[in-house]
Design a protein around this motif. Sequence first.
Motif, PDB file in Angstrom:
ATOM      1  N   LEU A  40       0.811  -1.211   0.000  1.00  0.00           N
ATOM      2  CA  LEU A  40       0.000   0.000   0.000  1.00  0.00           C
ATOM      3  C   LEU A  40       0.850   1.269   0.000  1.00  0.00           C
ATOM      4  O   LEU A  40       0.664   2.167  -0.833  1.00  0.00           O
ATOM      5  N   LEU A  41       1.816   1.345   0.920  1.00  0.00           N
ATOM      6  CA  LEU A  41       2.552   2.591   1.119  1.00  0.00           C
ATOM      7  C   LEU A  41       3.695   2.776   0.132  1.00  0.00           C
ATOM      8  O   LEU A  41       4.053   3.914  -0.198  1.00  0.00           O
ATOM      9  N   VAL A  42       4.283   1.678  -0.331  1.00  0.00           N
ATOM     10  CA  VAL A  42       5.420   1.797  -1.249  1.00  0.00           C
ATOM     11  C   VAL A  42       4.961   1.805  -2.705  1.00  0.00           C
ATOM     12  O   VAL A  42       5.413   2.634  -3.507  1.00  0.00           O
ATOM     13  N   THR A  43       4.054   0.902  -3.052  1.00  0.00           N
ATOM     14  CA  THR A  43       3.697   0.714  -4.465  1.00  0.00           C
ATOM     15  C   THR A  43       2.431   1.459  -4.879  1.00  0.00           C
ATOM     16  O   THR A  43       2.433   2.177  -5.887  1.00  0.00           O
ATOM     17  N   LEU A  44       1.347   1.313  -4.124  1.00  0.00           N
ATOM     18  CA  LEU A  44       0.045   1.768  -4.607  1.00  0.00           C
ATOM     19  C   LEU A  44      -0.270   3.229  -4.289  1.00  0.00           C
ATOM     20  O   LEU A  44      -0.561   4.019  -5.197  1.00  0.00           O
ATOM     21  N   LEU A  45      -0.249   3.593  -3.014  1.00  0.00           N
ATOM     22  CA  LEU A  45      -0.788   4.890  -2.611  1.00  0.00           C
ATOM     23  C   LEU A  45      -0.096   6.094  -3.247  1.00  0.00           C
ATOM     24  O   LEU A  45      -0.781   7.017  -3.714  1.00  0.00           O
ATOM     25  N   PRO A  46       1.239   6.156  -3.270  1.00  0.00           N
ATOM     26  CA  PRO A  46       1.859   7.353  -3.863  1.00  0.00           C
ATOM     27  C   PRO A  46       1.428   7.597  -5.306  1.00  0.00           C
ATOM     28  O   PRO A  46       1.059   8.716  -5.681  1.00  0.00           O
ATOM     29  N   VAL A  47       1.458   6.530  -6.112  1.00  0.00           N
ATOM     30  CA  VAL A  47       1.102   6.665  -7.532  1.00  0.00           C
ATOM     31  C   VAL A  47      -0.393   6.889  -7.690  1.00  0.00           C
ATOM     32  O   VAL A  47      -0.838   7.721  -8.498  1.00  0.00           O
ATOM     33  N   TYR A  48      -1.194   6.173  -6.902  1.00  0.00           N
ATOM     34  CA  TYR A  48      -2.648   6.307  -6.985  1.00  0.00           C
ATOM     35  C   TYR A  48      -3.094   7.726  -6.622  1.00  0.00           C
ATOM     36  O   TYR A  48      -3.897   8.349  -7.341  1.00  0.00           O
TER      37      TYR A  48
END
Length: 432
Positions: A40-48
Amino acid sequence: MTQETQHNEDATVVRRRLRSPFFIQLMIIIFLVEFLKGSLLVTLLPVYMKNSLGLTAWSIGIAFSLQYVGDNLFRSPSGWISERLGFRKTLSGALLLTVIAVAIIAFSSAPLWLAIACLILGIGTSPLWPCAMTGATEISGPNNSNGTAIGALEMASLAGIGAGPVVMNFLMQHTGSNYHTAFLSLIGCGVLLVLVALLLPGRVHSVVPHIQEEEIVHRNVLAYVAFKILKLVNSVKKTLHEVKHTLKVSWLVYPALFMQSFVIGLLTPVITLYVQNDLHFSPNMYSILLIAGGGITVVALIPCGKLVDRFGTTPFLHAGFILATVSIAIFSMVRSLPLVFVFVALIGISYAFILPAWNTFISHLVPKGERGAVWGFFLTLQGSGMVVGPIVSGRMWDVMGHAAPFITSSVVMGLLFITHWVLTKKQTNAAH
């Protein structure tokens, strides 16, 4: 009985308890929580949040800060609660909050709700390490030989942190960056977490004296509620009194706890920027770098934990702090691809030395009566560095240059070595 015989018997007891369903369940929970948070914090949330929702970096920073705040602010209360309610109720209730948090993120696009979800996520994962450390201490045997247990927990944690981003990147690539599918998979992961937590033991040993509640007239609802509140207040007072009078440690322990995570907080927000902008690594090469560094740490944790149990924490902490001081500083100066991998490997080895030895060192300071509450307090203080570190690091990156966070991290590691050296000298003098 000789010291060698006693050590072998303790080691046998610890190995048997490491294979117990309770400890295996703890490892599974730690792996899945770190897998979920890493995804969630490394892959998804920043880009999302940036690319799909068009939110500002400031909004993303606030959301992430709230996650750290929720995690750290509630660690001490959650440690205290786990002493009263037991592992099952504490962790299953808290991990249910992580499912709610991911669901809010999946089905809401408002910045306020995303920030609230990150706060809930932090609160939901806050009991994890107080419960894990209490569990490791409980199974450590009469001589508190818990380096092996802590090393196993750290290995599960690092494996989850590493696997989460890798698996999620693979999923995103094969679903055409379908965030809905990714979030649903994480909700499923959260549900699995709650189910595993429900298998944990119930109430653990509590210092709260047993009171025959049957003596209270349950027909009078107000009297019963007043009794429960009074019982809670008296229990909190007793806990604070016991912690105050049993927790006798040097004041140097407290800044050391902060610095230990402050180092990580300094590096967390800038490492990706540094590797991509300054070293010009492709995303695939960066993934290989993370896998290499994290893999070495994971592989080395178990043998290092066993050696810590056998030879003590001092040599491993001294070696780990010195190696990290040198490696992090030089890493910020090299540009050659082979040298980058060499120094990342050395940083990984240094953390394999530090992690089980440091937590074992701290566990020896925890009084038996209030393990959950004291572990919660220690981990809250230690985790506060993860809140402050990214703020300091970002400012340094903008004002002082891209190498500044790494040099500062190296200096803090050097200060940790000095602090630990002074603490061990004090303990040695006190023993004599």
